[in-house]
Design an enzyme around this catalytic site. Structure first.
Site, short mmCIF file in Angstrom:
data_model
loop_
_atom_site.label_atom_id
_atom_site.label_comp_id
_atom_site.label_asym_id
_atom_site.label_seq_id
_atom_site.Cartn_x
_atom_site.Cartn_y
_atom_site.Cartn_z
N CYS A 32 0.82 -1.20 0.00
CA CYS A 32 0.00 0.00 0.00
C CYS A 32 0.87 1.27 0.00
O CYS A 32 1.63 1.50 -0.92
CB CYS A 32 -0.98 -0.04 1.17
SG CYS A 32 -2.37 1.09 1.02
N HIS A 33 0.81 2.08 1.05
CA HIS A 33 1.59 3.31 1.15
C HIS A 33 3.00 3.09 1.71
O HIS A 33 3.80 4.02 1.76
CB HIS A 33 0.86 4.35 2.02
CG HIS A 33 -0.34 4.94 1.35
ND1 HIS A 33 -1.53 4.27 1.21
CD2 HIS A 33 -0.53 6.16 0.79
CE1 HIS A 33 -2.40 5.04 0.60
NE2 HIS A 33 -1.83 6.20 0.33
#
Length: 190
Positions: free
Chosen positions: A113-114
Site C-alpha cells: 500500500c503506502h
C-alpha cells in the site's frame, strides 16, 4: 503457503499510529502460519493504534523500539501500509536507517500500500521495479523506481503490493522470500 520459517523472527515496523490493521494482521498471521515469529517494532515500547481506513481499530503493543532492533535478529522485514504509518516512519531517522539496513544485508523486505514511501526515504528503490497504492506512483518514480500496477511485484528480495485486496498474493510471496532466507541459514531461530 509455501516455505516454513522454523522459528525465525520477522520484524514488522510500524509508527505509533496510522497502520492499516488488515495490512498488519494478515501478514502477521501468514508469518505465524509459516512457523515464524513476528515481532512488532515501533518508535518506542507502548501502544500502536491501528486503523480500518480512517476509523480507529485495535491497539497493539510494540515488542521493541526501533532503536534497540538489529537487522541481525531478523530473517526479514514487513512494512504494513495505511497513509499515516509510512508518512510517520519516513520522518523517523532510526526507522529509515532500520529499513535501509535490510537492503544492505540483502534480506527480504515486504511493503504494501503506502509503505513504499518509507522505502523512498531510505533511498533503496532507485532502479527497482515495484508497486504501491496508486497515489504514490509519482513519488516513487521521482525516487527512481519503475512503478507498475500489478497485484504483487518481486524485485530481488523486495516484495510489494497495492492494497488490502492484494493481501493473499502479497502474503504468499512474502513468506516465500522469508523462507528462502531462512533456508539459506541466515538468522538463527530465536
Amino acid at each position: 503457503m509455501t516455505g516454513r520459517l522454523s522459528g525465525r523472527r520477522v520484524a514488522f515496523l510500524v509508527a505509533p499510529e496510522g497502520v492499516e490493521q488488515v495490512e498488519l494482521t494478515r501478514p502477521w498471521k501468514a508469518v505465524q502460519d509459516a512457523e515464524g515469529l513476528p515481532e512488532l517494532i515501533s518508535f518506542e515500547y507502548g501502544d500502536v493504534q491501528a486503523f480500518n481506513h480512517l476509523d480507529k481499530a485495535d491497539v497493539f503493543r510494540a515488542d521493541k523500539p526501533v532503536s534497540e532492533a538489529s537487522v541481525d535478529d531478523y530473517v526479514g522485514l514487513v512494512l504494513p501500509g495505511g497513509v499515516a504509518n509510512p508518512d510517520l516512519l519516513r520522518t523517523d531517522p532510526a526507522s529509515v536507517r532500520f529499513v535501509g539496513s535490510f537492503f544492505d544485508a540483502d534480506k527480504p523486505v515486504a511493503a504494501i500500500c503506502h509503505a513504499p514511501w518509507t522505502l523512498a526515504e531510505a533511498g533503496v528503490i532507485r532502479g527497482r521495479r515495484l508497486t504501491s497504492y496508486p497515489s504514490l506512483q509519482t513519488d516513487l518514480r521521482n525516487a527512481g523506481a519503475e512503478w507498475v500496477d500489478e497485484e504483487v511485484v518481486i524485485d530481488g528480495r523486495l516484495v510489494t503490493s497495492r492494497n488490502p485486496d492484494d493481501l493473499p498474493a502479497f502474503c504468499e510471496k512474502m513468506v516465500e522470500q522469508l523462507a528462502q532466507q531462512a533456508d539459506q541459514g541466515h538468522t538463527a531461530p530465536a
